[in-house]
Design an enzyme around this catalytic site. Structure first.
Site, short mmCIF file in Angstrom:
data_model
loop_
_atom_site.label_atom_id
_atom_site.label_comp_id
_atom_site.label_asym_id
_atom_site.label_seq_id
_atom_site.Cartn_x
_atom_site.Cartn_y
_atom_site.Cartn_z
N SER A 536 6.66 2.72 -31.33
CA SER A 536 7.60 3.81 -31.17
C SER A 536 8.53 3.51 -30.23
O SER A 536 9.46 2.47 -30.21
CB SER A 536 6.90 5.14 -30.96
N ASP A 622 7.93 9.21 -41.88
CA ASP A 622 7.97 9.18 -40.38
C ASP A 622 8.97 10.06 -40.31
O ASP A 622 10.18 9.77 -40.23
CB ASP A 622 7.87 7.94 -39.67
N HIS A 657 4.47 8.61 -38.89
CA HIS A 657 4.56 7.90 -37.32
C HIS A 657 3.37 7.44 -36.95
O HIS A 657 3.26 6.44 -36.25
CB HIS A 657 4.95 8.86 -36.47
#
Length: 685
Positions: A536, A622, A657
């Site tokens: 991320s 995501d 995610h």
């Protein structure tokens, strides 16, 4: 047999102008205009082509990945269970069936009685590619269970309610929830936060059992598109908490748990740059806030006059206060000193606090599962880079620690085979950056060793020096593992975070590079002998450092990487963008923020140079880092790089995610990444 050829994403002319700067973006077409629904045939065809290439390249290394999966699975207790904990009239715990992917949730009467299976995740997940349990909350009277689940990775959870006496589901179904579920005192309803079309939680509602969801009472609406709302409760459960905030400012409201129809009580109106959270004890609010210092302090106020604060514990330059919890006879202050966790017990009479001592020089410790208010033992958690996860009960009266559970490692574990250190390495501006490192006891210190370096460095999220069974697969092959506690996280306090965001963002990237060079200088490794990984915002870090210092890295894993920073921060229609401006800056309005982000955004700074081997992942569903960010980055890297090193892009077509769900499926993904690293680092399988 010829090697498979990597896909080549087409370029299509696209540009935009902002602050009198023209930006070319020939891979902008990879964003499906119908997102979050992705149906564009060209987009899907490219992603599937990349996935096929990934499978083809990794096929010869599948035996290694399978061996890694087998050994990592062998370190996990298949029928793992949590330590039971009492909450009112019931004792709750979870377990896994032998071989199970998902948890089962249990309880039994505290007074004695049969075990009751109250939620069966394997049953709920059956036949689904993805399943994630979100909120889970039993009513105070023990009659009802409210839970939320997501079965596609979009993080839009659906709430269901189960009658624990009959086992039947109520007809009530609440879609689009992203919050905790907090019951009212009468156990006849609960509060939740609803996510809007742009995936922002902007309203708090009260659902009453048996009434149509359409009639749920809206208790709070947040009009600021940069803020998000949530629900909670005080430890005493006398008060329901409605909170709103962004990354730098917060505002808290209270409602009586026995009267949620009462007017919201604002503790103190929002002030830009001030964060606070609240607990309560016998009519006194305990307010944990950074209003005078980024290391936070503790103030108190009366329920009758909640905005008038009196200092209870002042801010300290050495101690970073991270949280306060009020129990009936004492309150607990958690924090960090020199980056190490500390737990202090304070009496309400103001007598000297008690700090709980832990035996190692580097460790992770915290307050564990303590649902009740009136307690005489405190549940704690503890681990270090060489000590498996341990659950303690701390006797408040005697100060004694009772070990309830030590993480089991069925295949065996001998901590004496490893060594751990906490180093400090000077960054280029002279600031010392902590580094936690673990390695085999015979690890060479002549520069010949190979090392895996991990970091995150954003949002004030600290990366603790904890234990990992998966990590042992590196250690047992002779590699070292290090965590760089770089600026951008709050490892050393909130100022540490502030020194790695906005106009100081590049400190984060520089710290990581300087830690790597410092480890080389200290003989732990050598240039090209370092594998790195980030997820991320940590993936943004990976993108920045492969642009700036590609020669350092022997292998790079970037999971769901936030790499198209400029485009994302310029698009206020995206779910996260307005709430992210306090972290990154607002390039729409601020020309300096625009230039700064443009100067480091990994996608925008890909150049014609040699890049290290790269493993990039994304998730089609995501909502946090949209799938096109890793896809565009991979496409531009392929078109620009001057080397023959492998570059892989893997997109999870049915996940978000967090990657694949289920403990074994997610472990298989970890094994693939580990196999890639070992292959590229030339480490024997």
């Amino acid at each position: 047999m010829t090697d498979p050829k990597p896909p080549v994403a087409a370029t299509r002319p696209h540009s935009f102008r902002h602050h009198n700067v023209e930006v070319q973006d020939p891979w902008a077409w990879l964003r499906d205009p119908g997102y979050p629904t992705v149906t564009d045939k060209d987009v899907l065809a490219y992603l599937e082509e990349e996935n096929a290439y990934f499978e083809s390249v990794m096929a010869p290394h599948k035996p290694l990945a399978e061996a890694l999966f087998t050994e990592m699975r062998g370190r996990i207790k298949e029928d793992e269970s949590t330590v039971p904990q009492r909450d009112g009239d019931w004792i709750y715990w979870t377990d896994f069936e032998m071989g199970g992917e998902y948890r089962r949730w249990w309880r039994k009467p505290a007074a004695g009685g049969e075990d009751q299976l109250i939620l069966n995740e394997p049953e709920l997940a059956a036949g689904k590619e993805y399943f994630s349990l979100g909120a889970f909350s039993a009513s105070d009277d023990g009659r009802w269970l409210a839970y939320a689940y997501d079965d596609n990775g979009s993080e839009r959870f659906e709430v269901r309610i189960k009658d624990l006496e009959t086992g039947e589901l109520l007809p009530d179904v609440i879609p689009g929830v992203l919050s905790e579920l907090v019951w009212t005192a009468d156990s006849k309803g609960f509060l939740y936060a609803l996510v809007n079309d742009n995936w922002r939680t902007d309203r708090i509602r009260w659902h009453k059992l048996g009434e149509p969801v359409e009639q749920d009472v809206e208790l709070y609406f947040e009009s600021d598109e940069g803020f998000r709302v949530g629900v909670g409760e005080t430890q005493s459960r006398k008060w329901l908490i409605v909170s709103s905030g962004d990354h730098v400012t917060s505002e808290v409201y209270l409602l009586p748990a026995d009267n949620p129809a009462a007017p919201l009580l604002c503790v103190s109106p929002r002030k830009v740059g001030r964060e606070y959270d609240v607990d309560e004890h016998e009519g006194t609010l305990f307010i944990h806030t950074n209003d005078t210092d980024p290391n936070f302090r503790l103030a108190t106020a009366s329920i009758e006059n909640p905005s008038v604060w009196s200092e209870r514990i002042g801010a300290s330059k050495q101690f970073y206060m991270t949280g306060v919890t009020c129990f009936a006879d004492f309150f607990v202050v958690e924090g960090r000193e020199d980056g190490l966790d500390q737990i202090e017990l304070h009496r309400y009479d103001g007598s000297a606090p008690t700090r709980i001592d832990f035996p190692e020089a580097s460790y992770v410790a915290g307050v564990g599962d303590n649902p009740e208010y009136d307690i005489d033992t405190l549940r704690l958690s503890y681990q270090s880079m060489v000590t498996p996860g341990t659950v303690y009960d701390y006797n408040v009266a005697t100060g004694g620690l009772t070990t309830l559970k030590v993480q089991a490692i069925p295949s065996g574990y001998d901590g004496s085979k490893y060594r751990t250190e906490r180093l400090k390495i000077a960054a280029r501006d002279g600031v010392e950056v902590p580094v936690s490192i673990v390695y085999p006891k015979d690890f060479p210190r002549d520069g010949s060793g190979k090392l895996y370096l991990y970091a995150y460095g954003a949002y004030g999220i600290a990366i603790p020096p904890g234990f990992s069974t998966s990590r042992m697969s590196f250690l047992d092959r002779g590699m070292a593992f290090a965590i760089a506690h770089i600026r951008g996280g709050d490892d050393l306090g909130q100022q540490w975070q502030l020194d790695g965001k906005l106009e100081k963002r590049t400190n984060t990237f520089n710290d990581f590079v300087d830690v790597a060079r410092g480890l080389i200088a200290k003989g732990y490794t050598h240039e090209g002998g370092i594998a790195i990984a980030g997820r991320s915002a940590g993936g943004e870090l990976m993108g920045a450092v492969v642009n700036s210092d590609p020669e350092l890295w022997g292998a790079v894993v970037a999971d769901v990487p936030f790499v198209d920073v400029l485009n994302t921060m310029l698009d206020d229609s995206l779910p996260l963008t307005p709430g992210e401006w306090p972290e990154w800056g607002n390039p729409i309005e601020d020309a300096k923020a625009f230039e700064l982000i443009r100067s480091y955004s990994p996608y925008d700074n890909v150049t014609a140079q040699a890049y290290p081997p790269l493993y990039i992942s994304g998730g089609l569903n995501d909502p946090r880092v949209t799938y096109w960010e890793p896809a565009k980055w991979a496409a531009k890297l392929r078109a620009s790089k001057t080397d023959d090193n492998v570059l892989l892009l893997k997109t999870n077509m049915g996940a978000g995610h967090g990657g694949k769900s289920g403990r074994w499926e997610s472990l298989k993904e970890a094994a693939d990444e580990m196999a890639f690293i070992l292959w590229q680092m030339g480490v024997e399988g």
